[in-house]
Scaffold this motif. Structure first.
Motif, short mmCIF file in Angstrom:
data_model
loop_
_atom_site.label_atom_id
_atom_site.label_comp_id
_atom_site.label_asym_id
_atom_site.label_seq_id
_atom_site.Cartn_x
_atom_site.Cartn_y
_atom_site.Cartn_z
N GLU A 260 12.08 -15.04 -27.46
CA GLU A 260 12.80 -13.98 -28.18
C GLU A 260 14.06 -13.58 -27.42
OE1 GLU A 260 10.06 -11.22 -30.94
OE2 GLU A 260 9.67 -10.98 -28.80
N TRP B 64 16.71 -16.25 -28.01
CA TRP B 64 17.32 -16.10 -29.33
C TRP B 64 18.27 -14.90 -29.37
CZ3 TRP B 64 12.25 -16.79 -32.66
CH2 TRP B 64 11.85 -18.13 -32.58
N TRP B 65 17.87 -13.83 -28.74
CA TRP B 65 18.71 -12.63 -28.76
C TRP B 65 20.05 -12.88 -28.09
CZ3 TRP B 65 20.69 -9.45 -24.91
CH2 TRP B 65 21.24 -8.24 -25.35
N LEU C 255 7.79 -12.95 -34.60
CA LEU C 255 8.81 -13.01 -33.55
C LEU C 255 10.16 -12.85 -34.20
CD1 LEU C 255 7.58 -16.08 -31.43
CD2 LEU C 255 7.40 -13.68 -30.80
N SER C 256 11.07 -12.09 -33.54
CA SER C 256 12.38 -11.88 -34.14
C SER C 256 13.34 -11.33 -33.09
CB SER C 256 12.29 -10.89 -35.31
OG SER C 256 13.57 -10.58 -35.81
N THR C 257 14.63 -11.59 -33.32
CA THR C 257 15.66 -10.98 -32.48
C THR C 257 15.85 -9.50 -32.81
OG1 THR C 257 17.31 -11.75 -34.07
CG2 THR C 257 16.91 -13.14 -32.16
N ARG D 188 9.47 -6.84 -36.38
CA ARG D 188 8.21 -7.39 -35.95
C ARG D 188 7.05 -6.73 -36.70
NH1 ARG D 188 8.53 -6.75 -30.16
NH2 ARG D 188 10.36 -8.13 -30.30
#
Length: 602
Positions: free
Chosen positions: A177, A180-181, A198-200, A205
């Motif tokens: 993460e 990616w961020w 999962l996410s920036t 989330r």
């Protein structure tokens, strides 16, 4: 009306430019997003693959097996805890732990922390049940004890009498993460429940992509994948649709960076049952397309304005000419006598101009005729001067042949014969020059096609042997006669054969095929090679002067142009067919001629 037409044209041009630019921008951005998703997928797989060995290694370790065989032995448990702690210090996983056959954790790498997993029962977790049933399993879930989500890799520990338990390694995916961020992308991973895991964007989330029914929320919550609080059933995407070959989405929210219209790209990860999503803001594409459309519309307006100004200028000039013509008409009506005298004077001036022009044309013609006469005399003189040494050379060659025959013949015979042919060709050429210089009645020429081909092959034999060309040719029987100048025909054949040798210089197979046959009232000569060939785009220009496909310094581009003119003057044609990389074929067609009773020119 003109203004309306211009406005409509400007709008059409702007609209077409907008659509084309937007479609191209969406296509390029989609391809770039797909490549980035593939890169992110490889990064994710690399992180997971890095820890795949841990459960297997734990299941085979002596300390782990003793702890599972003797779960009530404090010494075995302490040894297993120490082993897992040291192993995790080296591996760098989130946590690693051992579970008994009933699902209870007997040893863990974090046994000494407040959030220790020791004593916790995780029999409800699918990674435990699947590992006991299948041997190994993987599962993503929210840590119930540590409150930290992770990806669990499990391996069954087998004993002599059956399964002893399960070895588990938990991978903290916070590293990916963070990666990616730092890329600045808006990315998320969606699991089988269509929930972002999962996410920036931290606020995404454990939220579904789109709001799901309440009945399904209860089912998802019962899986305990997302912690005690379950999921936040507020959908991230308000609407999604397909357009212009891509998928788009409207994201809800108040943050301008993660709300509004986006282009959505998706990459499926079948190994885990996940989907990797990328969101690209759409306004920037519309802004670029609008800029291009505005520029095109302005250019169209400028062009239309130029056309209007030119048309107005044309009308203004036409109006002035019309007024001038009317003025002349009024002057002519008032001065008819003067006009008649002017007309008579113009007629006399025109007659004088025509007479002077005729005189100049006559003088120019006489001068050109004098030049041609001088050129003819010079040409006759050159032919006369050349013919005498040629005749002397023929006499010397005849003497050399007699001497060679008296000596019994040898290696000089073929050389003298070849020199005879060259001398005979020079004699024929000087004869043609003399004939051209004399004023004679035009008579039909006769060329023996077989002889012309044989002479051409003799004169190009050195070049063919130098390149290593195999020649396929059988002299036609009975002889074929063509109504053409034999010297001109030989010149054309020599040029075509030399071009074929040049084309086959670097070819793996070098074969020159020559044939001659009668087709109706014509003679057709075919010359084919296995050389490099020519591109289709060049075929329409090969007979143009100074056009050549050879490298610089190896051709002037005049051979085929001259050959085309010679065949055309003889009443024949020359054409070609070529395939790039396979070779070329040239076709020479001439009128058939009856064999003359007098001595043939060959």
């Amino acid at each position: 009306m003109v203004g309306v037409i211009g406005l409509v044209a400007m709008l059409i041009v702007g609209w077409v430019t907008f659509e084309v630019t937007l479609a191209n921008s969406i296509r390029v951005t989609g391809e770039q997003a797909q490549r980035r998703l593939a890169l992110f997928d490889r990064t994710l797989e690399a992180i997971i693959e890095r820890f795949h060995y841990l459960p297997v290694a734990i299941s085979q370790a002596r300390e782990a097996r003793q702890a599972l065989e003797h779960p009530d032995d404090p010494i075995a448990i302490d040894a297993a805890n120490g082993f897992l702690s040291k192993l995790n210090e080296t591996a760098g996983a989130g946590e690693i732990f051992l579970m008994e056959e009933n699902g209870s954790v007997v040893a863990a790498s974090n046994w000494w922390t407040l959030t220790s997993l020791v004593g916790t029962n995780y029999s409800f977790r699918p990674y435990f049940a699947d590992a006991l049933r299948l041997g190994q399993a993987d599962y993503y879930a929210f840590g119930m004890s540590t409150n930290v989500p992770g990806y669990f890799l499990s391996q069954r520990v087998d004993g002599p009498d059956g399964p002893l338990g399960v070895a588990v390694s938990k991978i903290n995916l916070g590293e990916i993460e963070a990666t990616w961020w730092r890329s600045g992308e808006l990315i998320g991973i969606v699991d089988v429940n269509d929930v972002v895991i999962l996410s920036t964007r931290p606020d995404w989330r454990y939220r579904p992509l789109q709001t799901i029914p309440r009945s399904r929320v209860d089912i998802v919550s019962s899986q305990q994948r997302y912690g005690e609080n379950g999921i936040d059933n507020s959908g991230i995407i308000t609407d999604r649709w397909f357009s212009r070959g891509a998928e788009f989405a409207l994201l809800a929210g108040t943050d301008p960076e993660s709300s509004g219209y986006f282009m959505l790209r998706e990459l499926r990860l079948p190994k885990h049952g996940w989907r990797l999503l990328s969101f690209t803001p759409l306004p920037q594409h519309y802004a670029g397309a609008f800029t291009m459309a505005s520029a095109a519309a302005l250019a169209c307006a400028a062009l239309f304005l130029i056309v209007v100004l030119l048309e107005q200028r044309r009308r203004h000039v036409a109006l002035r000419l019309s007024e001038h013509y009317r003025l002349e008409q009024r002057v002519a009506e008032r001065t008819e006598d003067l006009h008649a005298m002017n007309e008579q004077l113009r007629a006399e001036i025109a007659d004088r101009v025509r007479a002077e022009r005729a005189e100049r044309d006559a003088q120019t013609g006489l001068a050109q005729a004098a030049k041609l006469a001088s050129l003819g005399q010079a040409l006759a003189g050159v032919a006369h001067e050349v013919s005498q040494p040629v005749a002397a050379l023929a006499t010397h060659l005849a003497s050399a042949r007699l001497i060679e025959q008296r000596r019994g013949g040898g290696e000089l015979g073929p050389i003298i014969a070849a020199m005879d042919k060259v001398v005979e060709r020079l004699a024929n050429l000087t004869g043609h020059l003399k004939t051209f210089a004399r004023k004679e009645t035009q008579s039909a020429l006769y060329a023996d096609v077989g002889t012309a081909i044989a002479n051409a092959l003799d004169l190009t034999d050195h070049r063919l042997r130098q390149v290593g060309v195999d020649t396929e040719y059988r002299r036609p029987l009975p002889p074929l006669g063509a109504a053409a100048n034999p010297v001109h025909l030989e010149q054309v054949l020599i040029n075509l054969i030399a071009n074929a040798a040049d084309a086959m210089e670097d070819a793996p197979v070098r074969v020159l095929s020559i044939s001659a046959e009668r087709e109706g009232e014509a003679i057709r000569i075919v010359i084919a090679d296995t050389g490099a060939g020519m591109a289709a785009a060049d075929m329409s220009n090969i007979f143009d002067p100074f056009f050549t496909t050879k490298p610089a310094g190896k051709g002037l581009g005049l051979g085929l142009a001259i050959s085309y003119g010679l065949m055309r003057d003889s009443g024949g044609t020359i054409s070609a067919r070529s395939v790039l990389g396979q070779g070329s074929t040239f076709f020479v067609t001439l009128p058939q001629a009856a064999r003359p009773e007098a001595k043939l020119i060959a």
